[in-house]
Scaffold this motif. Sequence first.
Motif, PDB file in Angstrom:
ATOM      1  N   LEU A   1       5.193  38.680  -1.215  1.00  0.00           N
ATOM      2  CA  LEU A   1       4.268  37.870  -2.066  1.00  0.00           C
ATOM      3  C   LEU A   1       4.905  36.456  -2.279  1.00  0.00           C
ATOM      4  N   THR A   2       5.894  36.287  -2.942  1.00  0.00           N
ATOM      5  CA  THR A   2       6.752  35.029  -3.040  1.00  0.00           C
ATOM      6  C   THR A   2       6.814  34.278  -1.815  1.00  0.00           C
ATOM      7  N   GLY A   3       7.253  34.906  -0.698  1.00  0.00           N
ATOM      8  CA  GLY A   3       7.617  34.470   0.406  1.00  0.00           C
ATOM      9  C   GLY A   3       6.481  34.067   1.485  1.00  0.00           C
ATOM     10  N   LEU A   4       5.330  34.696   1.092  1.00  0.00           N
ATOM     11  CA  LEU A   4       4.167  34.379   1.526  1.00  0.00           C
ATOM     12  C   LEU A   4       3.584  33.028   0.866  1.00  0.00           C
ATOM     13  N   THR A   5       3.746  32.839  -0.454  1.00  0.00           N
ATOM     14  CA  THR A   5       3.325  31.885  -1.033  1.00  0.00           C
ATOM     15  C   THR A   5       4.244  30.649  -0.637  1.00  0.00           C
ATOM     16  N   ASP A   6       5.539  30.883  -0.648  1.00  0.00           N
ATOM     17  CA  ASP A   6       6.273  29.691  -0.353  1.00  0.00           C
ATOM     18  C   ASP A   6       6.006  29.142   1.354  1.00  0.00           C
ATOM     19  N   ILE A   7       5.512  29.995   2.102  1.00  0.00           N
ATOM     20  CA  ILE A   7       5.094  29.664   3.382  1.00  0.00           C
ATOM     21  C   ILE A   7       3.926  28.891   3.560  1.00  0.00           C
ATOM     22  N   PHE A   8       3.150  28.961   2.585  1.00  0.00           N
ATOM     23  CA  PHE A   8       1.726  28.311   2.447  1.00  0.00           C
ATOM     24  C   PHE A   8       2.202  27.033   1.968  1.00  0.00           C
ATOM     25  N   LEU A   9       3.037  26.998   1.018  1.00  0.00           N
ATOM     26  CA  LEU A   9       3.454  25.566   0.255  1.00  0.00           C
ATOM     27  C   LEU A   9       4.145  24.817   1.278  1.00  0.00           C
ATOM     28  N   ILE A  10       4.933  25.197   2.207  1.00  0.00           N
ATOM     29  CA  ILE A  10       5.576  24.359   2.998  1.00  0.00           C
ATOM     30  C   ILE A  10       4.791  23.988   4.293  1.00  0.00           C
ATOM     31  N   VAL A  11       3.650  24.478   4.611  1.00  0.00           N
ATOM     32  CA  VAL A  11       2.934  24.109   5.837  1.00  0.00           C
ATOM     33  C   VAL A  11       1.994  22.913   5.107  1.00  0.00           C
ATOM     34  N   PRO A  12       1.980  21.854   5.991  1.00  0.00           N
ATOM     35  CA  PRO A  12       1.086  20.701   5.381  1.00  0.00           C
ATOM     36  C   PRO A  12      -0.305  21.084   5.662  1.00  0.00           C
ATOM     37  N   ALA A  13      -1.099  21.224   4.486  1.00  0.00           N
ATOM     38  CA  ALA A  13      -2.414  21.737   4.290  1.00  0.00           C
ATOM     39  C   ALA A  13      -3.367  20.917   4.935  1.00  0.00           C
ATOM     40  N   ILE A  14      -3.432  19.565   4.739  1.00  0.00           N
ATOM     41  CA  ILE A  14      -4.498  18.675   5.466  1.00  0.00           C
ATOM     42  C   ILE A  14      -4.709  19.045   6.900  1.00  0.00           C
ATOM     43  N   PRO A  15      -3.680  18.850   7.708  1.00  0.00           N
ATOM     44  CA  PRO A  15      -3.801  19.091   9.217  1.00  0.00           C
ATOM     45  C   PRO A  15      -4.229  20.605   9.525  1.00  0.00           C
TER      46      PRO A  15
END
Length: 158
Positions: free
Chosen positions: A120-134
């Motif tokens: 779950l922490t890794g999944l959260t980290d992936i979502f934080l790394i990916v640029p959200a707006i594009p």
Amino acid sequence: MEAHKEFLHSFMIFLSTFMRKRKGVIGLAIILAFVIIAITAPYIAPYNPYEVGVGLPYEPPSSKHPLGTNDIGQDILSELLYGARISLFIGFIAGLASTLIATIIGILAGYYEGTISRALTGLTDIFLIVPAIPLILVLAAYIGPGIWNIILVITLLS
């Protein structure tokens, strides 16, 4: 009754602290202005935003149409005032859903130790790394138009 007094006292302390923060008061005033505009849109909009042909297409700003008209002759000011309703609805629902999902993920990651917590922490980290707006723009274009699709995309990527 004692709990009620304690809550009221705590709320008054919060309110007095909040009112001393200039940025918070300004932000609250902006949100309240948008809410008032959204609620009163039917009364302050000069035209029905869905009515086609209230003016000529692409009319420049004038006293009749303060922001002009769009390509099918709809009044842009009326569309803007009514658009506040949809924007606030999308923002509120997406924010509420994002908070709910984040709370559930946080509770699960905190409760289960080991592999589940790391996943779950890794999944959260992936979502934080990916640029959200594009990514939001690409997913929204792929899924298609619609208020609920926009809410879904914003919720999942916020």
